[in-house]
Design a protein around this motif. Structure first.
Motif, PDB file in Angstrom:
ATOM      1  N   TRP A   1       0.884  -1.258   0.060  1.00  0.00           N
ATOM      2  CA  TRP A   1       0.055  -0.064   0.052  1.00  0.00           C
ATOM      3  C   TRP A   1       0.880   1.304  -0.295  1.00  0.00           C
ATOM      4  CZ3 TRP A   1       1.669   2.310   4.263  1.00  0.00           C
ATOM      5  CH2 TRP A   1       1.798   1.500   5.393  1.00  0.00           C
TER       6      TRP A   1
ATOM      7  N   GLN B   1     -10.256   4.227  -2.915  1.00  0.00           N
ATOM      8  CA  GLN B   1     -10.408   3.042  -2.286  1.00  0.00           C
ATOM      9  C   GLN B   1     -11.700   3.274  -1.042  1.00  0.00           C
ATOM     10  OE1 GLN B   1      -9.209  -0.319  -2.844  1.00  0.00           O
ATOM     11  NE2 GLN B   1      -8.672   0.747  -4.606  1.00  0.00           N
ATOM     12  N   ILE B   2     -11.537   4.327  -0.364  1.00  0.00           N
ATOM     13  CA  ILE B   2     -12.486   4.480   0.718  1.00  0.00           C
ATOM     14  C   ILE B   2     -13.961   4.979  -0.113  1.00  0.00           C
ATOM     15  CG2 ILE B   2     -13.133   5.922   2.540  1.00  0.00           C
ATOM     16  CD1 ILE B   2     -10.054   6.360   3.196  1.00  0.00           C
TER      17      ILE B   2
ATOM     18  N   VAL C   1      -6.012   6.332  -2.276  1.00  0.00           N
ATOM     19  CA  VAL C   1      -6.436   5.814  -0.795  1.00  0.00           C
ATOM     20  C   VAL C   1      -7.909   6.516  -0.727  1.00  0.00           C
ATOM     21  CG1 VAL C   1      -6.176   6.344   1.637  1.00  0.00           C
ATOM     22  CG2 VAL C   1      -4.025   5.692   0.061  1.00  0.00           C
TER      23      VAL C   1
ATOM     24  N   TYR D   1      -8.233   1.917   5.596  1.00  0.00           N
ATOM     25  CA  TYR D   1      -7.711   2.683   4.418  1.00  0.00           C
ATOM     26  C   TYR D   1      -7.510   4.068   5.157  1.00  0.00           C
ATOM     27  CZ  TYR D   1      -7.402  -0.488   0.637  1.00  0.00           C
ATOM     28  OH  TYR D   1      -7.544  -1.441  -0.509  1.00  0.00           O
TER      29      TYR D   1
END
Length: 180
Positions: free
Chosen positions: A30, A41-42, A38, A74
């Motif tokens: 990551w 992804q959230i 990031v 995350y």
């Protein structure tokens, strides 16, 4: 408040266990993620929760509490990345990953304690739908901050938004566990 601290620690420890197991499986892959990745992804996880709340059926086995755990983790990744400044392909050891995780959680927990003092644990009266909507608002704000090269005129920065999302996810996990 002591009950809240115990519940918060329990929720975080569930997430930390997942995070460290994945770190053993994948290392610190990551570390290559940039801020917008990031955030995205959230965003994916929050949109999935919202969609599941609305359609009330699902075809993928991960349930809503699992998605909140993913959001929390995350958000930790986001805080770590901001703290380490540069995104690189770097293999951090499990001890360093654990220390970075714990530092991010402590920052979020300290913020939670201050806000709980002032707001009187209002989150306990909130709906799961509100947690998701507030997370989505934070994400849209963060996307705008990234477009503005990380600068804000009067608003909180990326770190404060990650902390708020982390805490909303922890609250959702706590409330879910209370209903079980």
């Amino acid at each position: 408040m002591s009950h809240t601290l115990e519940q918060y620690d329990e929720a975080v420890n569930l997430c930390k266990d997942i995070f460290l197991k994945k770190a053993k499986d994948y290392g610190s892959s990551w570390r290559v993620l940039r801020t917008i990745s990031v955030i995205d992804q959230i965003y994916i996880k929050a949109l999935r929760i919202r969609n599941l709340q609305e359609i009330k059926t699902q075809k993928v086995s991960d349930d809503i509490p699992s998605e909140f755990k993913g959001i929390l983790n995350y958000a930790v990744i986001g805080l770590i990345q901001l703290n380490l400044k540069n995104t690189v392909i770097e293999d951090l050891g499990i001890d360093e990953i654990t220390a970075l995780y714990d530092k991010s959680i402590q920052f979020a927990k300290d913020t939670m304690l201050s806000k709980n003092h002032d707001y009187g644990e209002a989150w306990r009266e909130m709906s799961m739908e509100s947690f998701v909507d507030l997370i989505l608002v934070k994400l849209l704000r963060m996307k705008q901050i990234v477009q503005n090269d990380g600068k804000t005129l009067i608003s909180e920065g990326l770190d404060a938004n990650y902390v708020d999302m982390l805490n909303y996810a922890a609250f959702a996990i706590i409330l879910t566990n209370e209903k079980k």
